[in-house]
Motif scaffolding. Structure first.
Motif, PDB file in Angstrom:
ATOM      1  N   ILE A  13     -21.052  39.567 -36.789  1.00 64.91           N
ATOM      2  CA  ILE A  13     -22.190  39.558 -37.707  1.00 64.91           C
ATOM      3  C   ILE A  13     -21.716  40.207 -39.001  1.00 64.91           C
ATOM      4  N   GLN A  14     -21.489  39.388 -40.010  1.00 65.61           N
ATOM      5  CA  GLN A  14     -20.983  39.911 -41.276  1.00 65.61           C
ATOM      6  C   GLN A  14     -22.114  40.542 -42.068  1.00 65.61           C
ATOM      7  N   ALA A  15     -21.877  41.759 -42.548  1.00 62.87           N
ATOM      8  CA  ALA A  15     -22.901  42.485 -43.298  1.00 62.87           C
ATOM      9  C   ALA A  15     -23.365  41.669 -44.508  1.00 62.87           C
ATOM     10  N   ILE A  16     -24.646  41.769 -44.831  1.00 62.89           N
ATOM     11  CA  ILE A  16     -25.207  41.019 -45.953  1.00 62.89           C
ATOM     12  C   ILE A  16     -24.486  41.372 -47.252  1.00 62.89           C
ATOM     13  N   SER A  17     -24.096  42.634 -47.385  1.00 67.10           N
ATOM     14  CA  SER A  17     -23.433  43.094 -48.615  1.00 67.10           C
ATOM     15  C   SER A  17     -21.967  42.704 -48.686  1.00 67.10           C
ATOM     16  N   ASP A  18     -21.416  42.168 -47.577  1.00 69.88           N
ATOM     17  CA  ASP A  18     -19.986  41.860 -47.499  1.00 69.88           C
ATOM     18  C   ASP A  18     -19.739  40.425 -47.971  1.00 69.88           C
ATOM     19  N   LYS A  19     -19.106  40.279 -49.121  1.00 74.35           N
ATOM     20  CA  LYS A  19     -18.813  38.961 -49.689  1.00 74.35           C
ATOM     21  C   LYS A  19     -17.378  38.515 -49.419  1.00 74.35           C
ATOM     22  N   ASN A  20     -16.616  39.291 -48.654  1.00 73.21           N
ATOM     23  CA  ASN A  20     -15.224  38.938 -48.371  1.00 73.21           C
ATOM     24  C   ASN A  20     -15.131  37.714 -47.464  1.00 73.21           C
ATOM     25  N   VAL A  49     -14.137  48.063 -53.893  1.00 73.46           N
ATOM     26  CA  VAL A  49     -15.308  47.298 -53.443  1.00 73.46           C
ATOM     27  C   VAL A  49     -14.936  46.398 -52.266  1.00 73.46           C
ATOM     28  N   THR A  50     -13.781  45.745 -52.350  1.00 73.85           N
ATOM     29  CA  THR A  50     -13.326  44.868 -51.264  1.00 73.85           C
ATOM     30  C   THR A  50     -13.170  45.650 -49.967  1.00 73.85           C
ATOM     31  N   ALA A  51     -12.565  46.845 -50.045  1.00 74.95           N
ATOM     32  CA  ALA A  51     -12.351  47.669 -48.855  1.00 74.95           C
ATOM     33  C   ALA A  51     -13.679  48.165 -48.280  1.00 74.95           C
ATOM     34  N   GLN A  52     -14.596  48.590 -49.129  1.00 77.95           N
ATOM     35  CA  GLN A  52     -15.888  49.086 -48.647  1.00 77.95           C
ATOM     36  C   GLN A  52     -16.692  47.982 -47.989  1.00 77.95           C
ATOM     37  N   GLN A  53     -16.629  46.770 -48.537  1.00 73.04           N
ATOM     38  CA  GLN A  53     -17.327  45.655 -47.914  1.00 73.04           C
ATOM     39  C   GLN A  53     -16.711  45.320 -46.561  1.00 73.04           C
ATOM     40  N   LEU A  54     -15.393  45.397 -46.469  1.00 68.43           N
ATOM     41  CA  LEU A  54     -14.712  45.156 -45.199  1.00 68.43           C
ATOM     42  C   LEU A  54     -15.201  46.130 -44.130  1.00 68.43           C
ATOM     43  N   GLY A 251      -7.609  52.653 -56.108  1.00 70.94           N
ATOM     44  CA  GLY A 251      -8.999  52.467 -55.705  1.00 70.94           C
ATOM     45  C   GLY A 251      -9.222  52.629 -54.222  1.00 70.94           C
ATOM     46  N   LEU A 252      -8.126  52.759 -53.445  1.00 68.72           N
ATOM     47  CA  LEU A 252      -8.257  52.813 -51.982  1.00 68.72           C
ATOM     48  C   LEU A 252      -7.890  54.152 -51.363  1.00 68.72           C
ATOM     49  N   MET A 253      -6.893  54.838 -51.907  1.00 66.26           N
ATOM     50  CA  MET A 253      -6.244  55.921 -51.172  1.00 66.26           C
ATOM     51  C   MET A 253      -7.201  57.013 -50.700  1.00 66.26           C
ATOM     52  N   ASN A 254      -8.223  57.341 -51.488  1.00 65.15           N
ATOM     53  CA  ASN A 254      -9.154  58.400 -51.086  1.00 65.15           C
ATOM     54  C   ASN A 254     -10.295  57.887 -50.226  1.00 65.15           C
ATOM     55  N   ASN A 255     -10.415  56.568 -50.086  1.00 65.92           N
ATOM     56  CA  ASN A 255     -11.543  56.003 -49.350  1.00 65.92           C
ATOM     57  C   ASN A 255     -11.135  55.132 -48.172  1.00 65.92           C
ATOM     58  N   ALA A 306     -11.482  54.369 -40.429  1.00 65.25           N
ATOM     59  CA  ALA A 306     -11.509  54.433 -41.894  1.00 65.25           C
ATOM     60  C   ALA A 306     -12.901  54.767 -42.396  1.00 65.25           C
ATOM     61  N   LEU A 307     -13.921  54.302 -41.674  1.00 68.47           N
ATOM     62  CA  LEU A 307     -15.298  54.567 -42.092  1.00 68.47           C
ATOM     63  C   LEU A 307     -15.625  56.051 -42.014  1.00 68.47           C
ATOM     64  N   SER A 308     -15.085  56.741 -41.002  1.00 71.13           N
ATOM     65  CA  SER A 308     -15.335  58.177 -40.892  1.00 71.13           C
ATOM     66  C   SER A 308     -14.652  58.926 -42.029  1.00 71.13           C
ATOM     67  N   VAL A 309     -13.464  58.453 -42.446  1.00 70.20           N
ATOM     68  CA  VAL A 309     -12.776  59.048 -43.591  1.00 70.20           C
ATOM     69  C   VAL A 309     -13.611  58.866 -44.852  1.00 70.20           C
ATOM     70  N   LEU A 310     -14.148  57.656 -45.011  1.00 73.18           N
ATOM     71  CA  LEU A 310     -14.987  57.366 -46.171  1.00 73.18           C
ATOM     72  C   LEU A 310     -16.243  58.227 -46.160  1.00 73.18           C
ATOM     73  N   SER A 311     -16.830  58.419 -44.980  1.00 73.63           N
ATOM     74  CA  SER A 311     -18.046  59.236 -44.874  1.00 73.63           C
ATOM     75  C   SER A 311     -17.783  60.681 -45.274  1.00 73.63           C
ATOM     76  N   LYS A 312     -16.606  61.196 -44.870  1.00 72.39           N
ATOM     77  CA  LYS A 312     -16.257  62.560 -45.257  1.00 72.39           C
ATOM     78  C   LYS A 312     -16.085  62.673 -46.765  1.00 72.39           C
ATOM     79  N   THR A 313     -15.475  61.640 -47.363  1.00 71.92           N
ATOM     80  CA  THR A 313     -15.288  61.644 -48.816  1.00 71.92           C
ATOM     81  C   THR A 313     -16.627  61.635 -49.528  1.00 71.92           C
ATOM     82  N   ILE A 314     -17.536  60.771 -49.055  1.00 70.50           N
ATOM     83  CA  ILE A 314     -18.865  60.698 -49.658  1.00 70.50           C
ATOM     84  C   ILE A 314     -19.602  62.016 -49.477  1.00 70.50           C
ATOM     85  N   GLY A 315     -19.455  62.629 -48.282  1.00 68.63           N
ATOM     86  CA  GLY A 315     -20.101  63.920 -48.036  1.00 68.63           C
ATOM     87  C   GLY A 315     -19.561  65.001 -48.957  1.00 68.63           C
TER      88      GLY A 315
END
Length: 345
Positions: A13-20, A49-54, A251-255, A306-315
């Protein structure tokens, strides 16, 4: 470069926001999903943006490989003999995590540029695999040639050159020309056919056309560099160990925990053209395949998603914002009280 190609998972189920748009398959023991940036769109923001949508569709992905093309930074002394088609891999050197964002800097007294901020290094599982592969290559040849030749055998069309579309084959040493820094390419010529041979930097002939592999710092930013002065300024910002320039990794290394692999397609000068891009992309992809084949699947299973890494960065960013808001409120309150005291005094 896939060992197997897979159809899209039936329960995907591809996320609605994911255009990849994705491709699926296997390399070694690893199931992989591949995507790319939109056609004609470059830069660190597009990569982020591409990585976050993925990750919105594949939250269990743990690591990534950023594979593509880049420009070499030849050393003025000739100590770094890098050629078109060679491969550059991001590797921490103590001063950076392997990637430096060159357009995030500050100007100090005297007009001197210095880096501002740092980017994360690849996850430990990838760095250990990188060390293992480097050790293996001390006594064994790389498999890049084996994998690129196999690719062309399976896909003969990729070995054919068409008007405006060079093939994915090695393009020939006669088309790999490095010119003196002060020599500018004729503005009305698409190739270097008419460039002056006496302005070319003399380099020893290599014994083989097999790509060399270099490890070091990759400079990343949003400029398409076609100027030697700009190239050298970026190299100064990024540090002595910088050997490559590209436009997405920062654009990727920290996220998104990843390793950056670039095939060299030009020298970031006015002689830049598209002739080597496909072959350079192929050598980078071949290295990525060889790298993945020696990464133990068990090591990645213990790596955070990777999502948990991104969540920590956002936090962390959210905490910084709250801290700034608190400081601003304190300053505002102090100034307000000061005004009151001045009014009644």
């Amino acid at each position: 470069m896939l060992d197997e190609k897979h159809d899209a998972p039936r329960d995907l189920i591809q996320a609605i926001s994911d255009k990849n748009i994705y491709s699926w398959g296997r390399i070694g023991d690893h199931k992989v999903v591949l995507t790319s940036l939109p056609a004609g769109v470059y830069g660190t923001v597009s990569a982020a943006v591409t990585a976050q949508q993925l990750l919105s569709t594949f939250p269990q992905i743990r690591v990534g490989l950023l594979v593509g093309i880049g420009a070499a930074i030849p050393s003025a002394s000739g100590s770094l003999d890098i050629r078109l088609g060679d491969v550059v891999v991001s590797q921490p050197d103590g001063q950076s995590g392997g990637v430096v964002q060159y357009d995030l800097e500050k100007v100090e007294d005297g007009g001197r540029f210095t880096r501002k901020g740092t980017l994360n290094m690849p996850p430990e599982a990838l760095l250990k695999a990188l060390s293992r592969l480097q050790a293996h290559h001390e006594s064994n040849p790389s498999r890049i040639v084996e994998f690129t030749e196999g690719m062309l055998e399976r896909n003969p069309f990729m070995a054919q050159s068409k008007p405006g579309r060079p093939s994915y084959q090695y393009q020939g040493a006669e088309y790999d020309r490095l010119f003196e820094a002060t020599y500018t390419h004729p503005s009305r010529s698409d190739s270097c056919t008419n460039c002056e041979w006496e302005k070319e930097v003399t380099r020893a002939k290599r014994e083989t056309t097999e790509p060399a592999i270099f490890y070091g710092t990759i400079a990343s930013g949003n400029l398409l560099v076609r100027d030697v002065a700009t190239r050298e300024a970026i190299a100064q910002i990024a540090g002595d160990n910088c050997i490559c320039i590209e436009m997405e990794a920062a654009g990727l290394m920290n996220n998104f925990p990843c390793l950056v692999i670039r095939g060299i397609c030009d020298y970031a000068d006015s002689h830049k053209n598209d002739r080597w891009q496909r072959y350079a992309a192929a050598t980078a992809a071949a290295y990525a395949k060889e790298f993945l084949e020696i990464v133990p699947a068990a090591h990645l299973s213990n790596t955070p998603t990777a999502l948990s890494v991104l969540s920590k960065t956002i936090g962390s960013i959210a905490n910084d914002v709250r801290s700034v808001q608190k400081d601003v409120k304190s300053i505002f309150s102090f100034e307000k009280d000061k005004s009151r005291r001045e009014l009644y005094n």
